[in-house]
Design a protein around this motif. Structure first.
Motif, PDB file in Angstrom:
ATOM      1  N   SER A 110     -14.938  66.503  46.175  1.00 60.57           N
ATOM      2  CA  SER A 110     -15.041  67.858  45.600  1.00 60.57           C
ATOM      3  C   SER A 110     -16.504  68.202  45.306  1.00 60.57           C
ATOM      4  N   GLU A 111     -17.273  67.223  44.877  1.00 60.02           N
ATOM      5  CA  GLU A 111     -18.706  67.470  44.639  1.00 60.02           C
ATOM      6  C   GLU A 111     -19.433  67.693  45.963  1.00 60.02           C
ATOM      7  N   ILE A 112     -19.109  66.854  46.951  1.00 59.69           N
ATOM      8  CA  ILE A 112     -19.788  66.955  48.248  1.00 59.69           C
ATOM      9  C   ILE A 112     -19.562  68.342  48.858  1.00 59.69           C
ATOM     10  N   ARG A 113     -18.353  68.882  48.673  1.00 61.16           N
ATOM     11  CA  ARG A 113     -18.047  70.200  49.247  1.00 61.16           C
ATOM     12  C   ARG A 113     -18.958  71.297  48.688  1.00 61.16           C
ATOM     13  N   LYS A 114     -19.458  71.080  47.468  1.00 56.85           N
ATOM     14  CA  LYS A 114     -20.351  72.083  46.863  1.00 56.85           C
ATOM     15  C   LYS A 114     -21.682  72.200  47.601  1.00 56.85           C
ATOM     16  N   LEU A 115     -21.990  71.178  48.442  1.00 58.94           N
ATOM     17  CA  LEU A 115     -23.249  71.208  49.192  1.00 58.94           C
ATOM     18  C   LEU A 115     -23.232  72.285  50.281  1.00 58.94           C
ATOM     19  N   LEU A 129     -37.177  67.263  45.990  1.00 63.80           N
ATOM     20  CA  LEU A 129     -38.490  67.901  45.901  1.00 63.80           C
ATOM     21  C   LEU A 129     -39.042  68.223  47.281  1.00 63.80           C
ATOM     22  N   ALA A 130     -38.843  67.306  48.218  1.00 63.43           N
ATOM     23  CA  ALA A 130     -39.425  67.481  49.547  1.00 63.43           C
ATOM     24  C   ALA A 130     -38.682  68.556  50.344  1.00 63.43           C
ATOM     25  N   THR A 131     -37.359  68.674  50.112  1.00 63.68           N
ATOM     26  CA  THR A 131     -36.578  69.635  50.902  1.00 63.68           C
ATOM     27  C   THR A 131     -36.373  70.954  50.156  1.00 63.68           C
ATOM     28  N   LYS A 132     -36.483  70.895  48.840  1.00 64.25           N
ATOM     29  CA  LYS A 132     -36.192  72.053  47.976  1.00 64.25           C
ATOM     30  C   LYS A 132     -34.774  72.592  48.210  1.00 64.25           C
ATOM     31  N   LYS A 133     -33.877  71.698  48.559  1.00 63.82           N
ATOM     32  CA  LYS A 133     -32.476  72.076  48.792  1.00 63.82           C
ATOM     33  C   LYS A 133     -31.574  71.335  47.804  1.00 63.82           C
ATOM     34  N   PRO A 134     -30.370  71.870  47.558  1.00 65.15           N
ATOM     35  CA  PRO A 134     -29.421  71.156  46.692  1.00 65.15           C
ATOM     36  C   PRO A 134     -29.231  69.729  47.207  1.00 65.15           C
ATOM     37  N   THR A 135     -29.343  68.775  46.321  1.00 67.82           N
ATOM     38  CA  THR A 135     -29.268  67.371  46.728  1.00 67.82           C
ATOM     39  C   THR A 135     -28.280  66.635  45.835  1.00 67.82           C
ATOM     40  N   LEU A 136     -27.322  65.977  46.487  1.00 65.27           N
ATOM     41  CA  LEU A 136     -26.340  65.179  45.753  1.00 65.27           C
ATOM     42  C   LEU A 136     -26.567  63.703  46.098  1.00 65.27           C
ATOM     43  N   ALA A 137     -26.694  62.878  45.066  1.00 64.69           N
ATOM     44  CA  ALA A 137     -26.902  61.442  45.290  1.00 64.69           C
ATOM     45  C   ALA A 137     -25.625  60.701  44.966  1.00 64.69           C
ATOM     46  N   ILE A 138     -25.150  59.928  45.926  1.00 63.60           N
ATOM     47  CA  ILE A 138     -23.944  59.128  45.690  1.00 63.60           C
ATOM     48  C   ILE A 138     -24.318  57.655  45.688  1.00 63.60           C
ATOM     49  N   ASN A 139     -24.028  57.024  44.553  1.00 68.85           N
ATOM     50  CA  ASN A 139     -24.353  55.610  44.391  1.00 68.85           C
ATOM     51  C   ASN A 139     -23.157  54.778  44.849  1.00 68.85           C
ATOM     52  N   PRO A 140     -23.278  54.054  45.957  1.00 70.82           N
ATOM     53  CA  PRO A 140     -22.113  53.352  46.508  1.00 70.82           C
ATOM     54  C   PRO A 140     -21.677  52.153  45.658  1.00 70.82           C
ATOM     55  N   TYR A 141     -22.542  51.683  44.780  1.00 75.01           N
ATOM     56  CA  TYR A 141     -22.173  50.555  43.912  1.00 75.01           C
ATOM     57  C   TYR A 141     -21.314  51.046  42.747  1.00 75.01           C
TER      58      TYR A 141
END
Lengths: 345, 345
Positions: A109-114, A189-201
């Motif tokens: 659901s979070e990923i879809r917001k991208l 910062l480099a892309t200036k686009k919405p960025t979602l970080a998913i921690n696989p651990y």
């Protein structure tokens, strides 16, 4: 968590007719380095371990290997970076054994917001799983882009703390897979686009945009602290992949043109403690962009990146991350044990 | 306190047709290094300062200078040590401006306890005053010997933290002039003679024999702590004058012959923090003898010198200091600014 291909390494060393080898390791693979040294010694190759802390492929110990009479260097934990090496060097990246799909499923659901078109990036630890992640996301209806990246990285989709070229593709948002804050903030910062970080651990998903904003505010505060500075120390590193001498000299020149005093400092491991006692009002670090940022709490003087200095001098308005840009990458690296020879061989 | 001969340095650099120079400094001369860099830049020579902490002539940054495209290196604070340098290097020792005779006069009754024939030694800071001190003591009725020392030191009567060859002369006792504990304790241990240390700054006189005894007891405790150790890390340094690779390999071999496991570790600045995470029971430091001694409180594992290891293995009975012995010294160095050229020039 880490597969060590010791037989493959031994074969490559034998092909090179290696009598003595130096093994370099990041913090997390010290036991593996010891195991490898023991294994190689049992097989007739004298093995020295480098005790210097290693943070990346930007810091190969090839000069040290040569000085120590070693015929080869083994660099554990990182993929190859284009550098002019002095001895044959075997790069063995560390690949994490963790299920990235599980963490993706959990956060759909979070990923879809991208948005529909997403760029997918990761660090070398999870690079083997990137295509699997792409397929999974495509099955979920996304249009997934994996940027090729420039010559500083080894694989499509790979980002470094100093290089986000693989994230710069046409996309609505960026999905970063990996642990830690520094890489995904850099991506944002480099892309200036919405960025979602998913921690696989941990399975956590964190939006980096707010983090990036908070982070930029901190950096503006550093810039403000340096406003009255007259004497600048401009620091670069003797680490092979961090030695940006041309850029450092440009920064010195720029400062002098703006009526400031500036001196060029060169050191291996950049840290404020070693600089105490010098008479500078502020520092500009022209080496690894993480140094003036990750470690800022330990600096008693303002410490800026070259781009932040440009803001200070009124030459730039928008905040920009200090990336180290590579040339064109001719081809991707092989995924595992990878032998690189000096140009002269 | 420190005379900087900047004009003489400039002249030597111009003779060498230097375009870019690297300046190396110990902790205490950082401001002088900055001043020198500024002076040289005003005179058209691009000047880089090394920010790496420097402890001695055993650690010249000649390799770094070469890598940075510098035509020459300036090494502040220490006299020359015989090393194979890669760029022309100007050594500028630091001489203290302090009255050594005053401190001697104040302590005549203690000095007389040394006996009639005394050996006189000091560190490079006070080396210019050594003959004055000799004359003064001769007028007081002493027979004063100044040992020539071997090729690791630059001047008669000079001792280093790793070399006490100049103290090894026929004498009843040794008179050390200088500050700090390490050098005079080394003198006492290396000569096994009564040693009096006179600090010219404070005017204090301290007998080193008790200190040396206390010190040896501490070292025996380290040896005892290592009795059950099975896995040894044998560490040498990539610092040019501390790289004792032959000795380190001998120690590894010795350990293996005695049924222990041993691995050779190589690092620049030897410190326990960087070693944490390795799986060793004890360490042997084959580099600067000060490292395993001065810094012992910070090591969580026993850390020995090669000679202490020999005691542990039952190959030696008496405690002996780990000196780094030089070859024969052909001639003394000039006292001030001193240019050394690589062999190939």
């Amino acid at each position: 968590m880490y597969e060590l291909h010791e037989r493959e390494v031994l074969e490559k060393l034998r092909e090179l007719d290696t009598k003595r080898v130096l093994i370099q390791t990041p913090e997390g693979l010290k036991r593996e380095a010891q195991f490898l040294a023991e294994f190689l010694e049992e097989n007739g190759i004298e093995s020295l371990i480098s005790g210097d802390i290693n943070y990346g492929a930007c810091d190969p110990a090839d000069r040290e290997a040569k000085m120590l009479g070693c015929d080869a260097l083994i660099h554990l934990g990182h993929s190859y970076m284009v550098l002019n090496l002095e001895v044959p060097t075997i790069f063995i990246p560390a690949f994490a054994k963790v299920d990235v799909i599980k963490a993706l499923s959990k956060n759909m659901s979070e990923i879809r917001k991208l948005g529909k078109r997403i760029a997918l990036v990761t660090t070398v630890q999870h690079i083997k799983d990137l295509n699997k992640a792409k397929e999974f996301l495509e099955n979920e209806g996304f249009e997934v882009r994996i940027g090729r990246g420039d010559g500083r990285v080894s694989f499509p989709g790979q980002v470094l703390g100093c290089n986000f070229s693989a994230a710069k593709v046409e996309a609505d948002g960026i999905l970063f897979i990996g642990a830690g804050y520094f890489h995904p903030i850099g991506v944002a910062l480099a892309t200036k686009k919405p960025t979602l970080a998913i921690n696989p651990y941990s399975g956590d998903a964190i939006w980096m945009d707010k983090e990036a904003e908070r982070w930029i505010r901190k950096r503006w505060a550093q810039i403000a602290k340096a406003y009255d500075a007259e004497k600048f120390g401009v620091i670069t590193s003797t680490k092979k992949g961090q030695l940006r001498l041309g850029e450092a000299r440009r920064v010195v020149k720029l400062l002098k043109e703006h009526g400031k005093k500036a001196q060029l400092i060169v050191m291996n491991h950049i840290n404020y403690q070693a600089l105490e006692g010098f008479d500078f009002d502020a520092y500009v670090v022209v080496a690894c962009p993480r140094v003036p940022i990750d470690d800022v709490e330990n600096w008693r003087k303002p410490v800026l990146t070259p781009r932040e200095l440009e803001i200070l001098l009124g030459l730039r308005e928008d905040y920009e991350f200090d990336e180290i840009i590579g040339g064109k990458r001719e081809r991707d690296e092989p995924m595992g044990v990878n032998l690189k020879l000096p140009k002269s061989l």
